[in-house]
Scaffold this motif. Structure first.
Motif: not given
Ligand code: ASP
Length: 436
Positions: A321-324, A349, A345, A326
């Protein structure tokens, strides 16, 4: 008196000949009272969609380039339709006004909406139905989201005054009078809203295929047609990439319990696919369809006694969530949990996620499996039916495909498996052949 709402897609209204087919369909059943047209689509694979050309016109003006050449392509398409149908309608008046509006800086959404607007005017004239401008009945709020309550009220109040009417799809209006469009393919949503507000008995969605097929014909040769399917099964298949309908179009009719019939304008006698709220499971044919998508990454995390460690999964999910980012799925075992993430998504990252999970969760091991594909096998006849999973797994093992991940949704209408991207097409074919 029962009511049918009929929405016609762009290929069903691409030229005069298609308009004739639409008229025959509409006049062959007096219950077909409300009609929602899309803008003219492609007549062949090299052709342009009118909506794309309208976006292009607006982009020309935004870049201070004259739009005449592109606008002529649009004008010629509409003029040809009016000519082929031998209508006395003066379409030039509308075309000139739209051209002037776009030249004077009208918004992108206004420009795009004119494809449906013009097709609605022509179709209403041709059918001798009342034309209702969608700007008066499809109401958006000031934030650009649909105002359901106001829309239903406006549709009911307006449409109940007319026996038969044409309402162009794809757009509506906000409280300041600005035209707002749905996302691409959004005429399906307009049709669903009209059907729900008028409490229709059936929402017909006319296109150029005879409904849903059990698998993607680009992967499986001649897949069988799905005759009847529930909304839930359809949602599972659509989510995994099988698409004929705009996803958001299902909710208004689903909530109202109105069935959707996907029909083929070029083959109206074909019953197409009927989408219903509930149906008895067919235990002899437990599978409705097989769909899937490529390009997922699975992060597989292992830690002894994970199941008794309070908050373990929460920590993993907060890092996502913190890294956006899903996630699609999260199958878990006693000491392992996998997180399945679509590559669209991830956006490179993965290293950050792995580092943060290592730091926060201190796992025994964390392994990343890239290049994964997911395949969903869907059908409400699967629940309480023995041997379905065995059949799927044996078919894949017979084709020498390694299964990396298995997940059966709690509703028991979907078995999801993860395999290598390279095995995707072979996997879909193997499962299809195991059941058909
Ligand atoms: N004409 C719009 C599009 O091309 C909307 C629609 O056809 O439903 O996306």
């Amino acid at each position: 008196m029962s009511i049918i709402v009929s929405k016609f897609g762009g290929s069903s209204l691409a030229d005069g000949n298609q308009f004739r087919k639409v008229k025959d369909i509409l006049l062959s059943d007096n219950r077909r009272k409300f009609v929602i047209p899309s803008a003219p689509g492609k007549r062949n694979s090299k052709d342009f969609k009118i909506t794309d050309l309208l976006y292009l016109c607006q982009a020309h003006i935004e870049s201070s380039i004259p739009l005449d050449d592109v606008f002529n392509l649009i004008s010629n398409r509409y003029k040809a339709i009016v000519y082929e149908l031998d209508l006395s309608l003066d379409i030039d008046i509308y075309l000139n006004e739209i051209k002037k509006d776009i030249e004077n800086g009208a918004s992108k959404e206004y420009a795009a909406s004119r494809g449906e607007y013009l097709n609605g005017i022509i179709l209403a004239n041709y059918l001798d139905f009342k034309f209702i401008d969608a700007k008066d009945v499809i109401i958006f709020n000031k934030y650009g989201s649909l105002d359901n309550e106001a829309t239903y009220k406006a549709l009911k109040n307006t449409l109940s005054n007319y026996e038969k009417a044409v309402i162009p799809g794809f757009y509506g209006c906000d409280p300041l009078g600005n035209i707002v469009t749905f996302s691409r393919g959004g005429s399906d949503i307009t049709g669903a809203l009209v059907a729900a507000s008028m409490n229709a008995d059936l929402y017909e969605n006319w296109t150029d295929v005879s409904g849903f097929l059990m698998a993607d014909p680009k992967i499986v040769e001649n897949p069988m047609q799905i005759k009847k399917i529930t909304y839930r099964e359809l949602r599972e298949l659509s989510y995994m990439g099988a698409s004929v309908l705009h996803e958001d179009s299902v909710f208004p009719v689903r909530n109202a319990g109105i069935p959707i019939n996907i029909k083929n304008t070029n083959l109206p006698s074909d019953p197409g696919t009927l989408i219903v709220k509930d149906m008895e499971p067919d235990y002899n044919n437990p599978i409705k369809g097989i769909a899937g998508k490529k390009d997922f990454t699975v992060i597989s995390i292992e830690k002894a006694m994970m199941n008794s460690e309070l908050g373990f999964c929460r920590k993993v999910l907060s890092i996502l969530e913190q890294n956006c980012v899903s996630f699609e799925n999260m199958p878990s075992g006693i000491d392992t949990v996998c997180v399945v993430i679509s590559d669209s998504q991830l956006n490179n990252k993965i290293d950050i996620l792995v580092d943060e999970i290592k730091r926060a969760c201190n796992p025994d091991s964390i392994v990343v499996h890239p290049n994964m594909a997911l395949i969903a096998t869907v059908g409400n006849g699967m629940s309480s039916n023995k041997g379905i999973a065995t059949k799927i797994f044996s078919s894949l093992s017979d084709s020498n495909i390694n299964i990396r991940m298995i997940d059966q949704g709690s509703s028991e209408i979907n078995i999801l498996i993860g395999i290598e991207n390279d095995d995707f097409e072979k996997g879909i074919n193997s499962i299809y052949k195991a059941f058909i």
